[in-house]
Scaffold this motif. Sequence first.
Motif, PDB file in Angstrom:
ATOM      1  N   MET A 138       0.847  -1.203   0.000  1.00 45.91           N
ATOM      2  CA  MET A 138       0.000   0.000   0.000  1.00 45.91           C
ATOM      3  C   MET A 138       0.874   1.242   0.000  1.00 45.91           C
ATOM      4  O   MET A 138       1.963   1.240   0.553  1.00 45.91           O
ATOM      5  CB  MET A 138      -0.891  -0.061   1.262  1.00 45.91           C
ATOM      6  N   LEU A 139       0.366   2.283  -0.623  1.00 44.22           N
ATOM      7  CA  LEU A 139       1.175   3.480  -0.843  1.00 44.22           C
ATOM      8  C   LEU A 139       0.451   4.717  -0.299  1.00 44.22           C
ATOM      9  O   LEU A 139      -0.742   4.889  -0.546  1.00 44.22           O
ATOM     10  CB  LEU A 139       1.341   3.628  -2.362  1.00 44.22           C
ATOM     11  N   ASP A 140       1.177   5.551   0.443  1.00 42.53           N
ATOM     12  CA  ASP A 140       0.673   6.884   0.797  1.00 42.53           C
ATOM     13  C   ASP A 140       1.092   7.789  -0.364  1.00 42.53           C
ATOM     14  O   ASP A 140       2.269   8.072  -0.537  1.00 42.53           O
ATOM     15  CB  ASP A 140       1.286   7.333   2.127  1.00 42.53           C
ATOM     16  N   THR A 141       0.115   8.235  -1.164  1.00 39.05           N
ATOM     17  CA  THR A 141       0.462   8.936  -2.407  1.00 39.05           C
ATOM     18  C   THR A 141       0.799  10.422  -2.211  1.00 39.05           C
ATOM     19  O   THR A 141       1.048  11.114  -3.197  1.00 39.05           O
ATOM     20  CB  THR A 141      -0.683   8.828  -3.455  1.00 39.05           C
ATOM     21  N   HIS A 142       0.804  10.894  -0.949  1.00 38.38           N
ATOM     22  CA  HIS A 142       1.091  12.318  -0.739  1.00 38.38           C
ATOM     23  C   HIS A 142       1.576  12.530   0.688  1.00 38.38           C
ATOM     24  O   HIS A 142       0.759  12.608   1.623  1.00 38.38           O
ATOM     25  CB  HIS A 142      -0.176  13.145  -0.995  1.00 38.38           C
ATOM     26  N   ALA A 143       2.878  12.601   0.871  1.00 37.47           N
ATOM     27  CA  ALA A 143       3.416  12.795   2.221  1.00 37.47           C
ATOM     28  C   ALA A 143       4.684  13.634   2.134  1.00 37.47           C
ATOM     29  O   ALA A 143       5.635  13.264   1.444  1.00 37.47           O
ATOM     30  CB  ALA A 143       3.720  11.448   2.864  1.00 37.47           C
ATOM     31  N   HIS A 144       4.675  14.777   2.845  1.00 35.63           N
ATOM     32  CA  HIS A 144       5.833  15.683   2.805  1.00 35.63           C
ATOM     33  C   HIS A 144       6.858  15.259   3.860  1.00 35.63           C
ATOM     34  O   HIS A 144       7.076  15.967   4.839  1.00 35.63           O
ATOM     35  CB  HIS A 144       5.368  17.123   3.038  1.00 35.63           C
ATOM     36  N   LEU A 145       7.468  14.099   3.616  1.00 37.36           N
ATOM     37  CA  LEU A 145       8.407  13.569   4.611  1.00 37.36           C
ATOM     38  C   LEU A 145       9.721  14.339   4.640  1.00 37.36           C
ATOM     39  O   LEU A 145      10.572  14.103   5.479  1.00 37.36           O
ATOM     40  CB  LEU A 145       8.649  12.084   4.337  1.00 37.36           C
ATOM     41  N   ASP A 146       9.888  15.269   3.690  1.00 39.09           N
ATOM     42  CA  ASP A 146      11.105  16.098   3.680  1.00 39.09           C
ATOM     43  C   ASP A 146      10.958  17.308   4.606  1.00 39.09           C
ATOM     44  O   ASP A 146      11.926  18.005   4.866  1.00 39.09           O
ATOM     45  CB  ASP A 146      11.424  16.558   2.249  1.00 39.09           C
ATOM     46  N   PHE A 147       9.755  17.576   5.113  1.00 46.33           N
ATOM     47  CA  PHE A 147       9.540  18.772   5.930  1.00 46.33           C
ATOM     48  C   PHE A 147      10.263  18.646   7.275  1.00 46.33           C
ATOM     49  O   PHE A 147      10.423  17.546   7.797  1.00 46.33           O
ATOM     50  CB  PHE A 147       8.024  19.006   6.139  1.00 46.33           C
ATOM     51  N   PRO A 148      10.675  19.804   7.833  1.00 45.20           N
ATOM     52  CA  PRO A 148      11.453  19.777   9.080  1.00 45.20           C
ATOM     53  C   PRO A 148      10.720  19.128  10.252  1.00 45.20           C
ATOM     54  O   PRO A 148      11.369  18.677  11.192  1.00 45.20           O
ATOM     55  CB  PRO A 148      11.732  21.263   9.370  1.00 45.20           C
ATOM     56  N   GLU A 149       9.405  19.042  10.193  1.00 46.78           N
ATOM     57  CA  GLU A 149       8.633  18.385  11.253  1.00 46.78           C
ATOM     58  C   GLU A 149       9.097  16.944  11.475  1.00 46.78           C
ATOM     59  O   GLU A 149       8.842  16.359  12.528  1.00 46.78           O
ATOM     60  CB  GLU A 149       7.137  18.363  10.895  1.00 46.78           C
ATOM     61  N   PHE A 150       9.759  16.348  10.441  1.00 44.88           N
ATOM     62  CA  PHE A 150      10.184  14.949  10.558  1.00 44.88           C
ATOM     63  C   PHE A 150      11.691  14.806  10.780  1.00 44.88           C
ATOM     64  O   PHE A 150      12.199  13.685  10.810  1.00 44.88           O
ATOM     65  CB  PHE A 150       9.751  14.170   9.307  1.00 44.88           C
ATOM     66  N   ASP A 151      12.400  15.934  10.900  1.00 45.42           N
ATOM     67  CA  ASP A 151      13.860  15.856  11.007  1.00 45.42           C
ATOM     68  C   ASP A 151      14.317  15.042  12.223  1.00 45.42           C
ATOM     69  O   ASP A 151      15.307  14.327  12.155  1.00 45.42           O
ATOM     70  CB  ASP A 151      14.472  17.266  11.076  1.00 45.42           C
ATOM     71  N   ALA A 152      13.589  15.158  13.324  1.00 43.37           N
ATOM     72  CA  ALA A 152      14.059  14.527  14.570  1.00 43.37           C
ATOM     73  C   ALA A 152      13.852  13.015  14.587  1.00 43.37           C
ATOM     74  O   ALA A 152      14.596  12.300  15.257  1.00 43.37           O
ATOM     75  CB  ALA A 152      13.352  15.162  15.764  1.00 43.37           C
ATOM     76  N   ASP A 153      12.840  12.519  13.865  1.00 44.01           N
ATOM     77  CA  ASP A 153      12.516  11.081  14.013  1.00 44.01           C
ATOM     78  C   ASP A 153      12.074  10.424  12.703  1.00 44.01           C
ATOM     79  O   ASP A 153      11.216   9.540  12.696  1.00 44.01           O
ATOM     80  CB  ASP A 153      11.425  10.903  15.077  1.00 44.01           C
ATOM     81  N   ARG A 154      12.691  10.843  11.585  1.00 43.65           N
ATOM     82  CA  ARG A 154      12.257  10.347  10.281  1.00 43.65           C
ATOM     83  C   ARG A 154      12.365   8.815  10.170  1.00 43.65           C
ATOM     84  O   ARG A 154      11.468   8.173   9.621  1.00 43.65           O
ATOM     85  CB  ARG A 154      13.064  11.048   9.176  1.00 43.65           C
ATOM     86  N   ASP A 155      13.429   8.234  10.692  1.00 46.37           N
ATOM     87  CA  ASP A 155      13.589   6.767  10.630  1.00 46.37           C
ATOM     88  C   ASP A 155      12.406   6.074  11.304  1.00 46.37           C
ATOM     89  O   ASP A 155      11.850   5.107  10.775  1.00 46.37           O
ATOM     90  CB  ASP A 155      14.870   6.322  11.352  1.00 46.37           C
ATOM     91  N   ALA A 156      12.040   6.593  12.474  1.00 52.23           N
ATOM     92  CA  ALA A 156      10.937   5.987  13.246  1.00 52.23           C
ATOM     93  C   ALA A 156       9.613   6.134  12.505  1.00 52.23           C
ATOM     94  O   ALA A 156       8.764   5.235  12.532  1.00 52.23           O
ATOM     95  CB  ALA A 156      10.847   6.630  14.623  1.00 52.23           C
ATOM     96  N   VAL A 157       9.436   7.258  11.811  1.00 54.87           N
ATOM     97  CA  VAL A 157       8.194   7.493  11.054  1.00 54.87           C
ATOM     98  C   VAL A 157       8.082   6.471   9.924  1.00 54.87           C
ATOM     99  O   VAL A 157       7.012   5.882   9.700  1.00 54.87           O
ATOM    100  CB  VAL A 157       8.155   8.941  10.504  1.00 54.87           C
ATOM    101  N   PHE A 158       9.206   6.225   9.216  1.00 53.41           N
ATOM    102  CA  PHE A 158       9.201   5.227   8.143  1.00 53.41           C
ATOM    103  C   PHE A 158       8.934   3.826   8.695  1.00 53.41           C
ATOM    104  O   PHE A 158       8.208   3.041   8.098  1.00 53.41           O
ATOM    105  CB  PHE A 158      10.521   5.260   7.358  1.00 53.41           C
ATOM    106  N   LEU A 159       9.517   3.540   9.865  1.00 54.61           N
ATOM    107  CA  LEU A 159       9.339   2.233  10.498  1.00 54.61           C
ATOM    108  C   LEU A 159       7.868   2.019  10.877  1.00 54.61           C
ATOM    109  O   LEU A 159       7.278   0.979  10.570  1.00 54.61           O
ATOM    110  CB  LEU A 159      10.219   2.164  11.750  1.00 54.61           C
ATOM    111  N   ARG A 160       7.279   3.032  11.515  1.00 54.26           N
ATOM    112  CA  ARG A 160       5.859   2.926  11.909  1.00 54.26           C
ATOM    113  C   ARG A 160       4.976   2.761  10.679  1.00 54.26           C
ATOM    114  O   ARG A 160       4.008   2.017  10.687  1.00 54.26           O
ATOM    115  CB  ARG A 160       5.428   4.183  12.669  1.00 54.26           C
TER     116      ARG A 160
END
Length: 254
Positions: free
Chosen positions: A1-23
């Motif tokens: 399944m694909l999330d077709t729209h996610a701004h994972l480059d935004f600074p809101e994810f800088d602190a825990d991007r790995d964990a966000v991808f894992l979840r």
Amino acid sequence: MLDTHAHLDFPEFDADRDAVFLRMREAGIDNLIIPGVSPAHWHKQLALAQQYHAYYALGIHPWFCPEDLNLGMSALTALVNEHLLCPQLVAVGECGLDKRYRASWPQQLALFEAQLELAQAVDLPVIVHCVQAHGAVLACLKTYSLAKGGVIHGFSGGPELAWSYIQRGFKLGIGGLIMDPHAKKLHQTVSEIPLEHLLLETDSPGMTPKNVFEKRNEPANAAFFIQQIAHLQKKSCVLISEQLQLNASQLFEL
Ligand SMILES: [Zn+2]
């Protein structure tokens, strides 16, 4: 399944991007598309898409109209052409029109038209941001008819509006608003419109479903949206997931 729209480059994810991808992966969402928003964002966006093997789109969001439109568009055109053979580049966008920002309306219009022209030239679909501007967006899509179509992301309208886009070869991006019990028009659309016209998206970190999650939206939440779509369509989550995945694969040629 694909999330077709996610701004994972935004600074809101800088602190825990790995964990966000894992979840996200633990929730059954395998991958996502990072939409482009402005020349200042592209470098980090491309680096992260590479690092996380994510898909991406390149474009200029109407909130980020460049002062020099020609300069912005020639930078975008050059970057798109440079990455045209990259299988992770799936669309032009996000681009579009937002009437809440009236001061920049003429620039928004010119920028949107230029990006539709670019999508036509490189034969890619477009990811469209549209707020209070459906008449103008539909008129533009009529002028620049796109063989590959695209998606109206964060769709919130009723079935009639949905069909005007579907007739132009567009799909409807269904996101967090679906969790809002007051979003009656959208609920009606998702119950009535055949599933083949819908895409799944979160618009993370934005468009957080109110009263459901903490402030920041993230791709793992898409799993809850599938449950809600399944409830509205009176079908199983498995069937909904499979069809939404197929829709994304077809539109973005994944
Ligand atoms: Zn967006």
